[in-house]
Structures are given as C-alpha cells and as structure tokens.
Write a protein that holds these residues in place. Structure first.
Motif, short mmCIF file in Angstrom:
data_model
loop_
_atom_site.label_atom_id
_atom_site.label_comp_id
_atom_site.label_asym_id
_atom_site.label_seq_id
_atom_site.Cartn_x
_atom_site.Cartn_y
_atom_site.Cartn_z
N THR A 146 0.85 -1.19 0.00
CA THR A 146 0.00 0.00 0.00
C THR A 146 0.88 1.24 0.00
O THR A 146 2.10 1.17 0.16
CB THR A 146 -0.91 0.00 1.23
N GLU A 147 0.27 2.39 -0.16
CA GLU A 147 1.03 3.63 -0.13
C GLU A 147 1.66 3.84 1.25
O GLU A 147 2.79 4.34 1.36
CB GLU A 147 0.10 4.81 -0.46
N ALA A 148 0.93 3.44 2.30
CA ALA A 148 1.50 3.55 3.65
C ALA A 148 2.71 2.65 3.80
O ALA A 148 3.69 3.02 4.47
CB ALA A 148 0.43 3.19 4.68
N ASP A 149 2.66 1.46 3.18
CA ASP A 149 3.81 0.56 3.24
C ASP A 149 5.02 1.19 2.57
O ASP A 149 6.15 1.10 3.08
CB ASP A 149 3.49 -0.77 2.57
N ARG A 150 4.82 1.84 1.44
CA ARG A 150 5.94 2.45 0.72
C ARG A 150 6.52 3.61 1.53
O ARG A 150 7.74 3.81 1.57
CB ARG A 150 5.49 2.92 -0.65
N GLN A 151 5.64 4.39 2.15
CA GLN A 151 6.14 5.49 2.98
C GLN A 151 6.93 4.96 4.17
O GLN A 151 8.00 5.49 4.51
CB GLN A 151 4.98 6.36 3.44
N SER A 152 6.43 3.90 4.79
CA SER A 152 7.14 3.31 5.93
C SER A 152 8.48 2.73 5.47
O SER A 152 9.49 2.85 6.18
CB SER A 152 6.30 2.20 6.57
N GLU A 153 8.48 2.14 4.28
CA GLU A 153 9.73 1.58 3.76
C GLU A 153 10.77 2.67 3.53
O GLU A 153 11.95 2.51 3.88
CB GLU A 153 9.43 0.84 2.46
N ASN A 154 10.34 3.78 2.96
CA ASN A 154 11.26 4.89 2.75
C ASN A 154 11.75 5.47 4.08
O ASN A 154 12.91 5.88 4.20
CB ASN A 154 10.57 5.98 1.92
N GLN A 155 10.85 5.52 5.05
CA GLN A 155 11.25 6.02 6.37
C GLN A 155 12.32 5.12 6.99
O GLN A 155 13.31 5.60 7.55
CB GLN A 155 10.02 6.10 7.29
N VAL A 156 12.12 3.81 6.91
CA VAL A 156 13.11 2.87 7.45
C VAL A 156 14.43 3.03 6.72
O VAL A 156 15.50 2.98 7.33
CB VAL A 156 12.58 1.43 7.34
N LEU A 157 14.37 3.22 5.40
CA LEU A 157 15.59 3.40 4.62
C LEU A 157 16.36 4.64 5.07
O LEU A 157 17.58 4.61 5.22
CB LEU A 157 15.24 3.49 3.14
N ARG A 158 15.63 5.74 5.29
CA ARG A 158 16.29 6.96 5.74
C ARG A 158 16.89 6.78 7.13
O ARG A 158 18.00 7.24 7.41
CB ARG A 158 15.30 8.13 5.72
N GLU A 159 16.16 6.11 8.01
CA GLU A 159 16.68 5.87 9.35
C GLU A 159 17.94 5.00 9.30
O GLU A 159 18.89 5.22 10.05
CB GLU A 159 15.62 5.20 10.22
#
Length: 1074
Positions: free
Chosen positions: A1030-1043
């Motif tokens: 989902t779009e929320a999954d992609r945003q969470s994935e990007n957030q984890v990547l940045r972290e």
C-alpha cells in the motif's frame, strides 16, 4: 524402544541410581547398590574400582568409560597423587561437589558436610563451553538426558547438583547431610590434628575426623575465620527470580528462550513493557529447563508504585525483608513481566514450589558483591599444618547477568585441587600459597574468549586452561601474612589502612600548581599570576591558559574589547568544549575572587591533564590531555540539543532527522558565532552562569554543593545524584539524555517527550530508540566513506557541503544496503554483496522466533523447520558429541555456507538436517549472550563508578568543610587537607574519564542494535510483492531506509573517532620511544 528390565538386583539399583531425580532417592538407591555389591560407601577410589568390576553390563560400561578416561589423565597419577591427604569439603553446592570430585580423582580421602537435606534450587545457570565439555566427560548425558539440548546452554542448579552428587558418590566421597560446619578446632597438643566444630550431633566418626585440608564452598554468607573480604559496591540493584511449572507441552517447547535483553541497548522493549504493564526493568532473561526460569532487574520506584514494596526504607536488608515485601504483588509482578516477554505464549503461568512449598519467586539484592582478598591460607599449631581454600561464592560472588558463576566456580575448584596436589607433593607453604594467589589473579579476568580454545585439553593443570600463565606473578614474600603460626605471637599485617593519609605523587600541591600556571601563562600581555584570586579576576589569565593549550581560537589582541566577565565566560566554555575541562565554579565567582578553593580545584584539573605537554607544543592532541571520549560525548550531547531545538522550531514532516554523531571530535566546534562575543547560551542559562554563588546550590534540590559534588550542565550546577531523569529518576550519563524545550526538564532518551505524536510514531529523531528484535548476527563494520546525509543541514556549517538530493535505490540495492559503499556519485555501481556468513544464516533462521518480545513486529517468513527445532526430540549422546566437534571448527568453506543457505531457504530440506538447525540456532544465541554479558558488564561498572564517586564526594565534603572553616588549625594541617582534597579531585576525574569511555561502548552497542533491527525491518518490506504494497507501506519503507542511512552515518562517525584516537595514541607512543 524401552530397555529390558534388569534381572540382576544390582543392575536395578544402578538404573534407579542413574535415573533418580531427588536427592533422597539418589542416596537410597546408592546405598542399595552398595549393599547388593557388598561394598562399603565412602571408601574413595578403591570403592569405585570394586563397583566397576562387578557392574560390567552395557549400560554401566558407557559411564565407566567416561570416568576412566578422566581418571586416566597423567596429572592424577592413577589416583596416587594425594593418597595420604585427608580433606574436608564444606557445602554440597555445584562448586563444592566439583572440588570433591577432583580431590577424589587425586586419591585423597574426601569427606563432605552439607547442612541441607535436599536439593531444591530451580534457578538456572548459564554454562560456558568448557563447563559443558567437562560435565559431558563426567557422564552428564547419562544422568540427565536433556543436558544442553536446547538453543541455550544452561542447567538448573538442582540438576547440576544431582549429577555431580552421583559422580562424587561413585568416586567414594563420604557425604554427611544435615550437618552444619561452625568453625575449626585446633589441635590441643602435639601429635594431634585439626578437627571441625559441627552441629547438631555429628556422628562420632565425623566428629573425630582429623584433616589437613579444608575447602570451603559454603556460600558467601560463611567465610572461615582469617580471610579478609572486600566489598564491591554499586548503586541499588534489585533482582527478581521466578520459576514457573514447565508442563513440556508442544506450545511451551515452541516459545523461544531469551538469553538476555538489556535496557542499555534495547530501550524500546522496556518502554513498551512499561506502557503495557507499568513494570520498569533494567534487563530480563528467560531460560527453559526443569522450570520456566525468569530473572530480571527491577527499579525500586516501580516496585513501590506497584505495591510490591510496602515502603521505601534506607537499609537494603529492611527494604527487601519479608515484612516489607508483599508476596501476592511480587507474584503478579513476575507473572506479568514473564507473560509480556514471551508474548503470552506460555499460557497460564503457575509458579513452581520452593523448598518450603511456597511459590518460587523471590526478590534479592545484588547491590554489593563480596570478594575474598586471598583464596587460601595456611594455619599451623603444634606442628600440625592446615591448608584452607575457598571456592564458589565464598571466594567471589558472581554478578548474575554475566553468567560467570558456575564457570569461574569450576575454575576455582580446579585451582584449589591443583593447590592440594602441590601441597601433597611436599611444596613449601609459602610456595603453594604464592602459586594459588597467582592463579586467583586470573580468575576475574577469565572469559570464554581469553581461555584456551580447545576445551577437550582442559585438565587439572592450570597450563591447560590459562594461556600466558605465570605461576610466579605473586612471590612467596608477598603471601607471608597468609601463613599463620599460632604457636608464636603472631603480628597481623593487614592492609586495611585507608589511602587518605598517603600522598599521591601524581597530585600537585598549591606551590607546584601555581608555578605551572605561571609557566603556561608567561609572555601573555597583561597577565601576571601570583595567587589564586586577584590574578584571575580580569579573565586574562584563564584565557591565556586556554590559549596556550588550544591556540587559534582567540588572539590576545581580541581580548582587549572584552570585559572580565565576558572573557572568563569564554574561557570556561572553550575549556569545556575543546579541552574537556568541566567547570566547578561560575564565571562570576572567578571574577569576584570569592572562591579561591574552587579555582584551585578547577586549575588542578588542567594541571593533571596537561602537565606532561611541552610548553611550546602548539595545538594540544586530545589523547595528550583529557579523555577524547569526554570531548566526543560533550559534542554529541550538544549536537542532540541543537537538533531538538531545530526540530522544535520547524514543522515535523517526512524529512529524515539529523544524525547524532554528525559532529565528531575532529570537527572544529568554536562555541562563538563571533570571536569577540560571549558564548551563546539560552537566557535562563546565562542567568545561571553569572549569578553569584550559583555553583553553591543545586539547581534541583536547592541544597549546598561542595566541590566534588558539582556537576555542571549548560551553566547549571547539580548534585550528580540529582541530575536524573524527570520521569524515572535514573541517573543521566553524558550522551544519554536530552532536555525538553517545553518544560526545561532533563530526561533519559527513553522518556524524553516527543514534540508530537507523529514524531513519536515515526521514531525519526536521533534520540528515539528502535524496537529491538534480538539476533546475534555480527554486522560488518560500516564503510569508511559515509553516505551523503538525507537530512537537514549540519549544525556546523561547511562551505564545501553539497546540496541535498534524494538517493533512489532499486529493490536489489536496498537488499544490499548494509554492504553498500555510500558515495556522492550515484552513478557508480555498488559492489556485489558478499555471501552471508554462517552467523547471518543463523540470524535469518531466528528472525521470526524473536519478533517483538511482547511487541508485534512484522518480519519476513522463515523456514518452518526453525520453528519446530525445539520440538524435535533430544539428540543422542553420539549426535551431541559429533555436534560439539563440528562447532569447534568455526571456519566454513564458501561452498558449504552456500549449501547451508540453500537449506535454510528450503524448509522441506531443512527438516532433514535438524542437527545443523540446532547448531545454527545455538551459535546465534551464544552471540546474543555475549552481547548481553558485555552490556551488563558495562552497566555494572558504571554503577560501581557511581558508588565510588559518591564515596569520594563524602570524603571531599569533610575536607572542604575543614578547609573553609575559620579554625585555628596549623598551616601544615591545612596544607595536608588541601593536598588530600586535590587527590580526591584527581581520582574523581579519572573515574569520570572511565565513565565516558564506557558510554562510548554503550553508544556503539546501541547503534549496532539499531542497524540490525532496521536491516531486518527493511528486508521484511523488500520481501513483499510490489503489487501488494500500500502507499502507507511504501512510505514506511522509505522512512526505514532513511533511518538506516542515519544510523550508518552515526556508526561511521563513531568509527572515525575511534580510528583517529587509535592513530593519535600510536603517534604519541612512537614519539615517546623516539
């Protein structure tokens, strides 16, 4: 298939003896065996040989083969090494029984007395590799089939005592139950020997038993007379143990054990525990053995709040006494913590029963641990010599989170038996004592990593166990006070004198300090130092001293436009930021000259740190003065505060947060925006820093602050004990706290309030802690070239810093993220990811088992075979031996690792290799245990430092009051007091330096844990089909990547700092040699 029932009565007694699970059953079956064979028990090795000769059927032969192999080692001399030696062993704990076994193998006559009549301790002990091998060699698998069959190597105290008791009985040790040793009875006349004072009503044969060796293993509460005990004290630490009934159901076998999770690097788990249950812990361990065993360290305030403790009492004995502990509340507390830690998968938790038939849950104090100053003594009277040795808890009380108790206890038992062998060989008393004390010096330093790797070669000879052994480290002359001749008037030589009356050569008197300050400030315009008051009032002398040690920050000509207060404030701030010298008085006090004693204390820190630096050396190296760790942590803390201030003033969005370690010690951080301006401080800090007498009162409690008590934070002064988290009251350490801008209070990172719920949920700020998913895959060090930070600008502007731009990675590149070489040019192809190691394979196999520890976290799928590993039946003894041999060959060929990786990915194939599955899980758990033990060792040392600093503060307060009091004491006495006070200040500074070094280790462990968790979480997203996200999954994935990028940058900064410090130390060492 069950074995046929033996027809020989002796065989039946032997099988009952082997399988017995209660102490009384062991004793009764062994007596029946001896009667059936016509053998008298307690007859030493001859008894063993008689039993072996008559029991020669297959079941017994396997045990005889193991015992004969051990007894056949050359060191025992076929049981003739100590045939004329009579020993008394006090205590049938694991260490006492293990010592008795070794003495029996040497051929000595061994009598053991134990005050208890049964074994009832369910608590579980962690086993080192050599203890596992040692117990297997004594037939542990024969007596206890489930020995070390799980993913963690441990055994309950009761089971360990049972199997050692059986071995001791077979080897002819004479054991008396329900007999208490109360003291020694010296020989009344020449020709008689030493006896024991025993209660109640010992048999006549035992009461008249004369012995020449006493081994005490009666626990920490009983130490034979003559031994000196030293207390190692930390701050209050309350442990809780709980044993729950293990029904051995399928559901219970599937619950993974917890080798240890600690707050020091896994704060989010404990935050979740606190939020869900109200329980506040420091650590928790779960072992699955005869019972479900949990042990944890709880905070006092939490126990008071939840009603476990009725009231807060000053004395620990009273605080944890039965009258102050509410049993029902303690049971609820332990059950809730265990249920949360195991995700509720153990079902209804029912307490096991202790020796008195009550629920087996207890609170205990391990604030202080006792350690004997010496491990052995010799007493002589009327020509009769007695050798006394300590083993087990009465030698060294173990720190339970390290899991060192039984391992070091066995080592001490071996060392004591070796001492008895040397004694029997006719070595002189002083020579025997010197060798024993040389071995005792090694005991506290031993770990699985620094002992000989091949556990199969371990024996009684210390050279088989300790590398780089020096049996002459302690000389006979140094142990003369351990040899007591009671016939003569013996003058005791004790080292109980305090160090307060000694003069430390490293501390400076006021004359030396004044002369050094004059040398350092010589040639500076307008500076002429003659005293410790008026010479420093204009601020120029302090600026000159800082300029000498850190040139280039301010030219002398620029001071002309500064006032006295402004110049002094600048010098104090630069000394703190660039030299690591924390102020103990305010700029106002320096200018007013109102506290010459405080100024002397402050300048003595400069002298002790930089006295060996050449006068014209230019820029001072960090390692040549104060600790570089102090500087690093100070800059880390200021970066964190600036980051929060910047985030607080901006709208919180999807921007990644600033790395905490973006500013490293090598970064020039001038605390002035303009050379001629005073240091920029918040208004309230400015007021605190210039207010007259601000350093005399604690900012929190308002009570008076003495010199050694002053702890400066942003111009405010606190008691060290008052500088604690506003929420949990935990002491705050450098680099581990933050100040909330709304209320102005200080908090630990776990309880630091977030600006809003969105930030709290995203955990994007550098001070937020990630949810730990425990695994022991060793992460490879990050690349030397840091990734371009996808974040807001650094607080230290850099003209060469490029503009920020987003890095877009493919799915393959994201999977390879931990091994990527981050560079500015995104067009360069990343290096190929190397094959995952065996430890990484173990991590992948364990991921699902560890998810959450009570907090649900989405994780990638793992082979079904891993989940069912603990359901598999215990392997045979032959399989265990093959597995142990395989584990010793740590390096694996690349093609074999690839094969294992394929097996792990194919659940259908993995089920065919349960031994490899267990091996991988055990290795991963061992790595997890090592990390936990390291964290707990650091935590314990931090607590000891805190306690030591508190003692120094108490002594410093006494000396300062004497100095400040307008008394008629002679000048020589005042001079002595001042020198002693400066000594205490130097000792405190040394402890603070060590504390900073430990905090660097804490930070390193925390970042490693974060990277492991984020790497696993990222893989979980990557393993999903793109079409299902989902779009929320992609945003969470990007957030984890940045972290993850942030954490990589932080680790890179820490690695650079450590490498620069190492190179600096090397250069200093080379220069010193030249």
């Amino acid at each position: 298939m069950a074995s046929p029932t033996p027809t020989n009565p002796a065989h039946s007694h032997f099988e009952s003896f082997v399988q017995a699970q209660l102490c009384q059953d062991v004793l009764s079956s062994f007596q029946g065996l001896c009667r059936a064979l016509g053998v008298e028990s307690g007859g030493g090795l001859p008894q063993y040989h008689k039993i072996k000769a008559q029991l020669n059927y297959w079941s017994a032969k396997s045990l005889w083969a193991k015992l004969d192999k051990r007894a056949g080692q050359p060191v025992y001399q076929q049981g003739q090494a100590c045939t004329n030696t009579k020993c008394l062993v006090v205590g049938a704990g694991p260490c006492g029984l293990r010592a008795a076994v070794e003495l029996a193998l040497l051929g000595a006559r061994v009598v053991l007395v134990e005050k208890r009549t049964k074994f009832s301790r369910h608590n579980v002990l962690h086993l080192w590799p050599f203890t596992i091998h040692d117990l297997r060699a004594l037939g542990a698998k024969k007596f206890y089939g489930r020995f070390c069959t799980g993913t963690l190597d441990h055994i309950s105290i009761r089971q360990l005592q049972l199997l050692l008791l059986k071995v001791a009985l077979l080897l002819g040790v004479e054991i008396h139950w329900g007999i208490t040793f109360t003291g020694l009875q010296p020989p009344p006349r020449k020709g008689s020997g030493w006896r024991a004072q025993l209660q109640p009503n010992p048999p006549a044969q035992l009461a008249n038993y004369e012995f020449d060796v006493l081994i005490s293993a009666a626990g920490g509460k009983f130490i034979p007379e003559g031994f000196t005990i030293r207390e190692m004290r930390g701050k209050l630490a309350i442990g809780i143990t709980a044993n729950f009934v293990n029904g051995r159901t399928v559901e219970e076998t599937q619950v993974p054990e917890i080798s240890g999770v600690a707050r020091i690097y896994n704060q989010k788990f404990f935050q979740s525990l606190l939020k869900a249950t109200g329980i506040d812990l420091e650590n928790i361990v779960y072992y699955k053995d005869d019972t479900h065993y949990f042990v944890m360290t709880a905070k006092k305030q939490c126990l008071l709040r939840l009603g476990v403790l009725r009231q807060d009492l000053p004395e620990t004995d009273q605080l944890l006494g039965s009258a102050n502990v509410v049993p029902e509340a303690l049971q609820r507390f332990a059950r809730a913590a265990a249920d949360f830690a195991t995700h509720g998968k153990l079902g209804k938790l029912e307490f096991a029963q202790d020796a008195r038939g009550r629920p087996d849950v207890a609170a205990f104090d391990f604030t202080s641990m006792m350690r004997a100053e010496s491990s052995a003594r010799v007493q002589e009277k009327h020509g009769a010599r007695l050798l006394l040795g300590l083993v087990g808890d009465c030698l060294v009380e173990p720190f339970w989170p390290l899991g060192t108790g039984v391992a070091r206890g066995f080592l001490a038992a071996f060392d004591a038996a070796w001492m008895v062998k040397r004694w029997a060989e006719g070595a002189g008393p002083l020579e025997v004592l010197a060798e024993r004390e040389s071995l005792y010096q090694l005991l506290s330093q031993t770990s699985p990593e620094n002992m000989h790797r091949n556990a199969a070669q371990y024996g009684l000879d210390p050279a088989t166990r300790y590398p780089n052994l020096n049996l002459r480290a302690v000389t006979p002359k140094q142990v003369q006070d351990l040899y007591d001749v009671m016939d003569k008037e013996h003058v005791q030589r004790r080292s109980d004198k305090t160090d307060s009356g000694k003069t430390n050569a490293g501390s400076a008197g006021t004359e030396e300090l004044l002369h050094w300050c004059q040398e350092q400030t010589a040639g500076f315009p307008g500076v002429h130092v003659t005293d410790f008051s008026s010479s420093w009032a204009d601020g120029l002398a302090l600026c000159a001293l800082v300029h000498r040690l850190q040139p280039g920050l301010l030219e002398p000509s620029e001071l002309q436009s500064m006032g006295a207060l402004e110049a002094t404030s600048w010098a104090l701030k630069v000394a703190e930021h660039e030299l690591g010298i924390t102020p103990v008085l305010s700029a106002q006090a320096v200018v007013a000259g109102s506290d010459p004693l405080g100024l002397i204390a402050y300048l003595s820190h400069f002298h002790s740190a930089f006295k060996n630096v050449p006068q014209r050396s230019g820029l001072v190296s960090q390692t040549s003065g104060t600790s570089s760790a102090i500087l690093f942590l100070g800059k880390l803390q200021r970066t964190l505060q600036r980051t929060r201030a910047k985030d607080h003033g901006e709208e919180v969005g999807d921007k990644p947060s600033l790395p905490v370690e973006a500013e490293t010690p090598c970064t020039e951080e001038t605390p002035l925006s303009e050379p001629s301006a005073a240091p920029a401080l918040p208004p309230e800090h400015q007021q605190g820093s210039v207010q007259a007498g601000a350093e005399d009162l604690c900012e929190r409690c308002g009570k008076r602050l003495y010199l050694l008590e002053r702890f400066c934070v942003d111009g405010h002064f606190f008691h060290r004990s008052c500088f604690c988290c506003h929420t949990c009251e935990a002491t705050l350490w450098p680099g581990g706290y933050g100040q909330h801008l709304e209320d102005g209070y200080f908090y630990c990172l776990q309880h630091l309030p977030q600006d809003d719920q969105k930030e709290a949920d995203s955990n994007g700020s550098p001070e937020s802690q990630e949810l730990p998913i425990p695994d022991d895959n060793s992460i490879q060090p990050g690349p030397s070239t840091p990734a371009p930070p996808m974040e807001r600008a650094s607080p230290v502007p850099s003209p060469s810093q490029p503009a920020r731009r987003m890095i877009r990675l493919s799915s393959l590149e994201r999977l390879q993220l931990p091994s990527l070489d981050f560079i500015l040019d995104s067009g360069v192809e990343p290096p190929a990811k190397p094959p995952r190691s065996c430890r990484a394979l173990a991590q992948q196999a364990l991921e699902k088992s560890f998810v959450g520890w009570g907090v649900p976290v989405q994780a990638p799928e793992i082979p079904e075979a891993t989940e069912k590993a603990e359901e598999s039946p215990p392997p045979s003894e032959e399989e265990e031996e093959e597995e142990e041999e395989a584990e010793e060959e740590v390096p694996l060929e690349p093609h074999l690792e690839q094969t294992l990786l394929t097996l792990a990915k194919n659940s259908g194939t993995m089920t065919k290799y349960p031994t490899w599955c267990r091996t991988l899980m055990r290795r991963a758990k061992e790595e997890e245990m090592k990390r936990f033990c390291k964290a707990q060792a650091v935590q314990r040392r931090l607590n000891e430092i805190e306690a030591a600093v508190r003692e120094l503060e108490t002594e410093g307060k006494r000396l300062e009051l004497a100095l400040r009091r307008q008394s008629s004491s002679p000048e020589e006495q005042k001079k002595l007091w001042l020198e002693q006070l400066l000594q205490l200040i130097q000792q405190r500074n040394s402890l603070v330096t060590e504390e900073a070094e430990l905090m660097i280790t804490v930070r390193e462990m925390d970042l490693e844990e974060k990277q492991r968790q984020l790497d696993q979480e990222l893989r979980g997203y990557m393993n999903r089909e793109e079409t299902l996200k989902t779009e929320a999954d992609r945003q969470s994935e990007n957030q984890v990547l940045r972290e993850l990028l942030d954490v990589v940058n932080q680790r890179d900064a820490l690695i650079r700092f450590q490498e620069e410090r190492r190179l600096s130390e090397m250069s200093l060492g080379t220069g010193a040699q030249g």
